[in-house]
Design a protein around this motif. Structure first.
Motif, PDB file in Angstrom:
ATOM      1  N   SER A  69       0.839  -1.196   0.000  1.00  0.00           N
ATOM      2  CA  SER A  69       0.000   0.000   0.000  1.00  0.00           C
ATOM      3  C   SER A  69       0.874   1.245   0.000  1.00  0.00           C
ATOM      4  N   VAL A  70       0.353   2.303  -0.549  1.00  0.00           N
ATOM      5  CA  VAL A  70       1.064   3.571  -0.603  1.00  0.00           C
ATOM      6  C   VAL A  70       0.977   4.242   0.762  1.00  0.00           C
ATOM      7  N   THR A  71       2.122   4.712   1.233  1.00  0.00           N
ATOM      8  CA  THR A  71       2.171   5.452   2.494  1.00  0.00           C
ATOM      9  C   THR A  71       2.724   6.840   2.197  1.00  0.00           C
ATOM     10  N   PRO A  72       2.437   7.819   3.046  1.00  0.00           N
ATOM     11  CA  PRO A  72       2.928   9.180   2.778  1.00  0.00           C
ATOM     12  C   PRO A  72       4.452   9.279   2.691  1.00  0.00           C
TER      13      PRO A  72
END
Length: 96
Positions: A75-78
């Motif tokens: 998943s994309v994280t900041p």
């Protein structure tokens, strides 16, 4: 009179033979019709099974699981996000 009797007997035999032929053809067509109805029912059941299978394969949870296990996606994280800024357009002189 004998000729008329023979002619009528011939017509009676021809009528009887045609009746037997028509009944035989009717039975054949009925059997073929029932066979086709049965085949149509089987195809309908197969179509419903395939629709359920397609719905199962398209589920979001399954797609997410395949993406994580087979493709090793995360998943994309900041902290992993890269933001690109586009420079502001420069106005050219002489253009409206």
């Amino acid at each position: 009179m004998i000729r008329l009797t023979l002619f009528l007997a011939f017509l009676l035999m021809a009528s009887a033979l045609s009746l037997v032929t028509v009944r035989f053809q009717t039975r054949e067509l009925f059997v073929a019709s029932e066979r086709l109805k049965s085949h149509a029912h089987e195809l309908d059941a197969e179509w419903r099974r395939l629709q359920l299978e397609r719905a199962e394969l398209a589920r979001n949870a399954r797609i997410d699981s395949l993406a994580r296990t087979d493709l090793h996606l995360v998943s994309v994280t900041p902290d992993r996000t890269i933001y690109l800024q586009q420079p502001a357009p420069v106005a050219q002189e002489g253009l409206p």
